[in-house]
Scaffold this motif. Structure first.
Motif, short mmCIF file in Angstrom:
data_model
loop_
_atom_site.label_atom_id
_atom_site.label_comp_id
_atom_site.label_asym_id
_atom_site.label_seq_id
_atom_site.Cartn_x
_atom_site.Cartn_y
_atom_site.Cartn_z
N ALA A 54 40.05 -45.97 -49.47
CA ALA A 54 40.98 -46.91 -48.85
C ALA A 54 41.59 -46.35 -47.57
O ALA A 54 42.45 -46.99 -46.96
N GLY A 276 47.92 -52.47 -50.28
CA GLY A 276 46.99 -53.56 -50.58
C GLY A 276 45.56 -53.06 -50.59
O GLY A 276 44.76 -53.42 -51.48
N ARG A 277 45.21 -52.21 -49.62
CA ARG A 277 43.86 -51.63 -49.59
C ARG A 277 43.65 -50.72 -50.79
O ARG A 277 42.55 -50.66 -51.36
N GLU A 280 42.77 -52.96 -53.72
CA GLU A 280 41.39 -53.44 -53.66
C GLU A 280 40.41 -52.32 -54.00
O GLU A 280 39.43 -52.53 -54.71
N SER A 281 40.70 -51.12 -53.51
CA SER A 281 39.84 -49.97 -53.79
C SER A 281 39.87 -49.63 -55.27
O SER A 281 38.84 -49.26 -55.86
N CYS A 283 40.25 -51.69 -57.72
CA CYS A 283 39.41 -52.69 -58.39
C CYS A 283 37.93 -52.42 -58.13
O CYS A 283 37.11 -52.37 -59.05
N LYS A 284 37.57 -52.20 -56.86
CA LYS A 284 36.17 -52.04 -56.49
C LYS A 284 35.56 -50.75 -57.03
O LYS A 284 34.37 -50.68 -57.31
N ARG A 320 46.31 -58.85 -54.74
CA ARG A 320 44.98 -58.30 -54.43
C ARG A 320 44.20 -58.01 -55.71
O ARG A 320 43.00 -58.28 -55.80
N LEU A 321 44.87 -57.41 -56.69
CA LEU A 321 44.20 -57.06 -57.94
C LEU A 321 43.73 -58.30 -58.69
O LEU A 321 42.59 -58.36 -59.17
N CYS A 324 40.70 -59.81 -56.98
CA CYS A 324 39.50 -58.99 -57.16
C CYS A 324 38.97 -59.10 -58.59
O CYS A 324 37.77 -59.25 -58.81
N HIS A 328 35.31 -60.63 -59.81
CA HIS A 328 34.34 -59.92 -60.65
C HIS A 328 33.99 -60.76 -61.89
O HIS A 328 32.83 -60.84 -62.29
#
Length: 358
Positions: A54, A276-277, A280-281, A283-284, A320-321, A324, A328
């Protein structure tokens, strides 16, 4: 198009790219616990598999534990994340509700990112001790964890739940895990050491087979009335022999407390964007955490369950979570996607939480 215009455009693009690349990485901190515990390993996993992708440089800091982490999350510059036990978080909320202004000032701006995993509670006695079950620790001398640690709060809360009275001050010794084990086995000045750590905990996994000659872990007795009272706040679990195969020969029933990832209700645009990033990271890269991180990650579900009164998620990260996770799930993704008022003495709990001094 004239060559000069093309070159000018290319130069402008290079300048913009160089400027973007020159942007310094955000430098944040996460407070965890002792170097022999599980929290610090979870923090290192987050730094490597989540923060780094991130664009965040996450410094993983040792601490005394959850109660200190709440304080540092609130006041220490640069600390943007913390690992906190659920009972410690609730204790601050309870103190605030009871009118403690300092507790309210500390806890109200804090926000949850997500629940993590259950941490096992180890009640450790000497191998030759007559004690065999957790409910037998009444009126014993106990190493309850360091001041400012979640272990200290858990120890006191459990004792009061089981026996209907506070642990006698003369019986409680505020020690680190390592200090408690030394006092238990070397000078024998305490009868029990209470340690909270997710299995496998480095403190125990590093022990050699000879450890069974010196220590044992007390068992949870489901038939004891004290156990029923403890289960009002804590949950049953098992310390697996496989987690400590060098010295533990059988599974041991015990209790657990939930760990949470916590942040602050930030409003600064750059911080909101960075976190926020991070969300997302998280989750990804969750599958990488489960595949490469501490074994406890395999028990974590990437989900945001409903919270109790006073508990709130950090809205920018929650948004964000949830997006994401929903993405998925829709795509048929991985399994996981499916200070004290004057004139009043401070209480034992306030002292342990660091809300006042004696």
């Amino acid at each position: 198009m004239p060559i000069r215009s093309i070159l000018t455009g290319l130069i402008a693009m290079v300048v913009l790219l160089s400027s973007a690349l020159a942007q310094p990485r955000a430098q944040y901190k996460i407070v965890t616990a002792s170097k022999s515990g599980t929290y610090i390993q979870i923090g290192r996993d987050l730094a490597k598999w989540v923060a780094e992708p991130a664009g965040i440089e996450l410094d993983v800091l040792e601490s005394k534990g959850s109660a200190e982490n709440v304080q540092r999350m609130r006041f220490e510059p640069g600390v943007k994340l913390a690992l906190v036990q659920s009972d410690v978080y609730q204790a601050f909320l309870d103190e605030a509700k009871a009118g403690n202004a300092d507790a309210g000032n500390i806890i109200r701006p804090l926000r949850l990112i997500m629940p993590l995993y259950d941490e096992e509670i180890y009640f450790v006695a000497r191998a030759d001790s007559p004690l065999n079950a957790i409910h037998e620790i009444k009126n014993k001398k106990i190493g309850v964890g360091a001041l400012g640690s979640g272990t200290a709060l858990t120890s006191r809360t459990l004792y009061q739940l089981m026996f209907g009275e506070q642990m006698p001050a003369a019986n409680a010794q505020y020690l680190t895990n390592e200090e408690a084990l030394a006092k238990l086995t070397v000078d024998k000045s305490i009868d029990v050491a209470i340690i909270v750590a997710g299995q496998p905990a480095k403190l125990f996994s590093d022990m050699k087979p000879e450890a069974r000659n010196y220590i044992k872990i007390l068992k949870l007795d489901d038939a004891a009335p004290e156990t029923a009272r403890a289960k009002k706040t804590y949950f049953p679990a098992t310390i697996r022999a496989a987690s400590y195969s060098t010295w533990l020969t059988a599974d041991i029933p015990t209790l657990t407390v939930k760990a949470y990832l916590v942040t602050y209700d930030y409003g600064l645009q750059s911080t909101v964007g960075n976190l926020g990033r991070f969300a997302e990271s998280l989750c990804k890269n969750f599958d990488k955490l489960q595949a490469n991180g501490h074994p406890k990650w395999k028990q974590v579900r990437l989900e945001l369950p409903a919270l109790g009164q006073g508990w709130r998620y950090y809205a920018p990260m929650e948004k964000r979570l949830r997006a994401c996770i929903a993405g998925h799930a829709a795509a048929g993704g991985p399994a996981w996607a499916r200070t004290q008022p004057a004139g009043r003495d401070c209480t034992e709990q306030e002292w342990v939480l660091g809300l006042c001094k004696r």
